[in-house]
Design a protein around this motif. Structure first.
Motif, PDB file in Angstrom:
ATOM      1  N   GLU A   5       0.837  -1.206   0.000  1.00 22.96           N
ATOM      2  CA  GLU A   5       0.000   0.000   0.000  1.00 22.96           C
ATOM      3  C   GLU A   5       0.872   1.256   0.000  1.00 22.96           C
ATOM      4  OE1 GLU A   5      -3.432   2.189   2.747  1.00 22.96           O
ATOM      5  OE2 GLU A   5      -2.684   0.202   3.329  1.00 22.96           O
ATOM      6  N   ALA A   6       1.946   1.235   0.783  1.00 27.59           N
ATOM      7  CA  ALA A   6       2.856   2.382   0.815  1.00 27.59           C
ATOM      8  C   ALA A   6       3.487   2.613  -0.555  1.00 27.59           C
ATOM      9  CB  ALA A   6       3.939   2.172   1.875  1.00 27.59           C
ATOM     10  N   ARG A   7       3.858   1.531  -1.237  1.00 27.60           N
ATOM     11  CA  ARG A   7       4.431   1.656  -2.580  1.00 27.60           C
ATOM     12  C   ARG A   7       3.434   2.295  -3.536  1.00 27.60           C
ATOM     13  NH1 ARG A   7       6.562  -3.289  -1.553  1.00 27.60           N
ATOM     14  NH2 ARG A   7       8.830  -3.260  -1.464  1.00 27.60           N
ATOM     15  N   GLU A   8       2.197   1.843  -3.459  1.00 26.75           N
ATOM     16  CA  GLU A   8       1.186   2.388  -4.366  1.00 26.75           C
ATOM     17  C   GLU A   8       0.940   3.871  -4.074  1.00 26.75           C
ATOM     18  OE1 GLU A   8      -3.049   1.300  -6.445  1.00 26.75           O
ATOM     19  OE2 GLU A   8      -2.329   0.049  -4.801  1.00 26.75           O
ATOM     20  N   LYS A   9       0.872   4.228  -2.814  1.00 26.88           N
ATOM     21  CA  LYS A   9       0.677   5.641  -2.449  1.00 26.88           C
ATOM     22  C   LYS A   9       1.888   6.479  -2.864  1.00 26.88           C
ATOM     23  CE  LYS A   9      -2.652   4.980   1.266  1.00 26.88           C
ATOM     24  NZ  LYS A   9      -3.748   5.738   0.691  1.00 26.88           N
ATOM     25  N   ALA A  10       3.087   5.934  -2.689  1.00 26.23           N
ATOM     26  CA  ALA A  10       4.296   6.634  -3.127  1.00 26.23           C
ATOM     27  C   ALA A  10       4.266   6.805  -4.644  1.00 26.23           C
ATOM     28  CB  ALA A  10       5.550   5.873  -2.692  1.00 26.23           C
ATOM     29  N   PHE A  11       3.888   5.746  -5.356  1.00 22.03           N
ATOM     30  CA  PHE A  11       3.788   5.802  -6.809  1.00 22.03           C
ATOM     31  C   PHE A  11       2.820   6.906  -7.236  1.00 22.03           C
ATOM     32  CE2 PHE A  11       1.363   4.673 -10.573  1.00 22.03           C
ATOM     33  CZ  PHE A  11       2.364   4.537 -11.524  1.00 22.03           C
ATOM     34  N   GLN A  12       1.644   6.940  -6.624  1.00 18.54           N
ATOM     35  CA  GLN A  12       0.639   7.939  -6.985  1.00 18.54           C
ATOM     36  C   GLN A  12       1.141   9.359  -6.728  1.00 18.54           C
ATOM     37  OE1 GLN A  12      -2.572   6.445  -4.578  1.00 18.54           O
ATOM     38  NE2 GLN A  12      -3.334   5.096  -6.196  1.00 18.54           N
ATOM     39  N   PHE A  13       1.796   9.543  -5.584  1.00 18.55           N
ATOM     40  CA  PHE A  13       2.314  10.873  -5.248  1.00 18.55           C
ATOM     41  C   PHE A  13       3.431  11.277  -6.203  1.00 18.55           C
ATOM     42  CE2 PHE A  13       4.968  13.881  -2.937  1.00 18.55           C
ATOM     43  CZ  PHE A  13       4.024  14.806  -2.540  1.00 18.55           C
ATOM     44  N   LEU A  14       4.372  10.377  -6.439  1.00 16.82           N
ATOM     45  CA  LEU A  14       5.495  10.678  -7.328  1.00 16.82           C
ATOM     46  C   LEU A  14       5.031  10.876  -8.767  1.00 16.82           C
ATOM     47  CD1 LEU A  14       8.031   8.153  -5.786  1.00 16.82           C
ATOM     48  CD2 LEU A  14       8.171  10.663  -5.650  1.00 16.82           C
ATOM     49  N   PHE A  15       3.992  10.173  -9.160  1.00 14.07           N
ATOM     50  CA  PHE A  15       3.397  10.349 -10.485  1.00 14.07           C
ATOM     51  C   PHE A  15       2.874  11.774 -10.635  1.00 14.07           C
ATOM     52  CE2 PHE A  15      -0.359  10.256 -13.243  1.00 14.07           C
ATOM     53  CZ  PHE A  15       0.159   9.685 -14.401  1.00 14.07           C
ATOM     54  N   TYR A  31       1.233  15.706   2.649  1.00 12.53           N
ATOM     55  CA  TYR A  31       0.814  14.382   2.195  1.00 12.53           C
ATOM     56  C   TYR A  31       1.253  13.303   3.184  1.00 12.53           C
ATOM     57  CZ  TYR A  31       0.082  10.273  -0.676  1.00 12.53           C
ATOM     58  OH  TYR A  31      -0.336   9.049  -1.135  1.00 12.53           O
ATOM     59  N   LEU A  32       2.486  13.392   3.641  1.00 10.74           N
ATOM     60  CA  LEU A  32       2.986  12.396   4.597  1.00 10.74           C
ATOM     61  C   LEU A  32       2.186  12.440   5.903  1.00 10.74           C
ATOM     62  CD1 LEU A  32       6.819  12.672   3.945  1.00 10.74           C
ATOM     63  CD2 LEU A  32       5.298  10.778   3.321  1.00 10.74           C
ATOM     64  N   ASN A  37       2.349   9.724   8.569  1.00 16.00           N
ATOM     65  CA  ASN A  37       3.814   9.684   8.577  1.00 16.00           C
ATOM     66  C   ASN A  37       4.357   8.255   8.539  1.00 16.00           C
ATOM     67  OD1 ASN A  37       4.534  12.489   8.533  1.00 16.00           O
ATOM     68  ND2 ASN A  37       3.697  12.600  10.606  1.00 16.00           N
ATOM     69  N   ASP A  38       3.761   7.434   7.678  1.00 18.89           N
ATOM     70  CA  ASP A  38       4.225   6.060   7.523  1.00 18.89           C
ATOM     71  C   ASP A  38       5.719   6.074   7.156  1.00 18.89           C
ATOM     72  OD1 ASP A  38       3.385   3.074   7.044  1.00 18.89           O
ATOM     73  OD2 ASP A  38       4.652   3.653   5.337  1.00 18.89           O
ATOM     74  N   LYS A  39       6.489   5.336   7.918  1.00 20.22           N
ATOM     75  CA  LYS A  39       7.951   5.358   7.775  1.00 20.22           C
ATOM     76  C   LYS A  39       8.402   4.899   6.386  1.00 20.22           C
ATOM     77  CE  LYS A  39      12.125   3.499   9.874  1.00 20.22           C
ATOM     78  NZ  LYS A  39      12.685   2.593  10.867  1.00 20.22           N
ATOM     79  N   PHE A  40       7.855   3.797   5.887  1.00 22.62           N
ATOM     80  CA  PHE A  40       8.265   3.276   4.590  1.00 22.62           C
ATOM     81  C   PHE A  40       7.827   4.206   3.465  1.00 22.62           C
ATOM     82  CE2 PHE A  40       7.755   0.147   1.000  1.00 22.62           C
ATOM     83  CZ  PHE A  40       9.114  -0.072   0.819  1.00 22.62           C
ATOM     84  N   LEU A  41       6.617   4.733   3.538  1.00 18.53           N
ATOM     85  CA  LEU A  41       6.128   5.683   2.541  1.00 18.53           C
ATOM     86  C   LEU A  41       7.036   6.902   2.491  1.00 18.53           C
ATOM     87  CD1 LEU A  41       3.958   6.654   0.524  1.00 18.53           C
ATOM     88  CD2 LEU A  41       2.692   7.551   2.488  1.00 18.53           C
TER      89      LEU A  41
END
Length: 127
Positions: A5-15, A31-32, A37-41
Motif C-alpha cells: 500500500e505504501a508503494r502504491e501511495k508513493a507511486f501515486q504521489f510521485l506520479f 501528504y505524509l 507519517n508512515d515510515k516506509f512511505l
C-alpha cells in the motif's frame, strides 16, 4: 500501512509530481502527515526525490532505443520507485521490488507497461 500500500501511495504521489514537474516541500510534508507519517512511505517518497538524478542516470543507462523523457509518466515513475529500492534499500529483495513495479505498471499503464518495466529493471539488476 503495509508495504504494498505504501508503494502504491508513493507511486501515486510521485506520479503527480512527475506530471506537474514542481514540488513544494510543504506539499510533501502535508501528504505524509495525511498518511500518518508512515515510515516506509516517507522513505520511498523522500528517497526517490533526493536521489532522483542518480536514479534517473541508472535507468537511462539501461534503456535501449529510449530516453527517460520519452517514457510515459507511469513507466518513468514505476522505474524510479523500483530503481531506488534496488539501489538504496538493502532490506528489500530485488525480486520484490521488480514484481511490485510490474504490478503497478500493469495496473496504471497499458498492456505492454509491465513487460517493459520488467525488462529494464532486469538489466539494472544484471549490471
Amino acid at each position: 500501512m503495509k508495504r504494498r500500500e505504501a508503494r502504491e501511495k508513493a507511486f501515486q504521489f510521485l506520479f503527480q509530481i512527475d506530471i506537474n514537474d514542481e514540488v513544494d516541500n510543504h506539499i510533501v510534508q502535508d501528504y505524509l502527515e495525511e498518511q500518518n507519517n508512515d515510515k516506509f512511505l516517507k522513505q520511498l517518497i523522500e528517497g526517490v526525490m533526493d536521489k532522483k538524478q542518480e536514479v534517473d542516470d541508472t535507468i537511462s543507462r539501461h534503456l535501449e532505443n529510449w530516453s527517460l523523457d520519452r517514457l510515459a509518466s507511469v513507466e518513468r515513475t514505476a522505474l524510479r520507485l523500483a530503481a531506488f529500492e534496488i539501489e538504496y534499500l538493502d532490506d528489500i529483495p530485488t525480486n520484490v521490488s521488480i514484481n511490485e513495479a510490474v504490478e503497478l505498471a500493469n495496473r496504471y499503464g497499458d498492456e505492454k507497461s509491465g513487460k517493459f518495466i520488467n525488462g529494464v529493471l532486469s538489466k539494472i539488476v544484471q549490471k
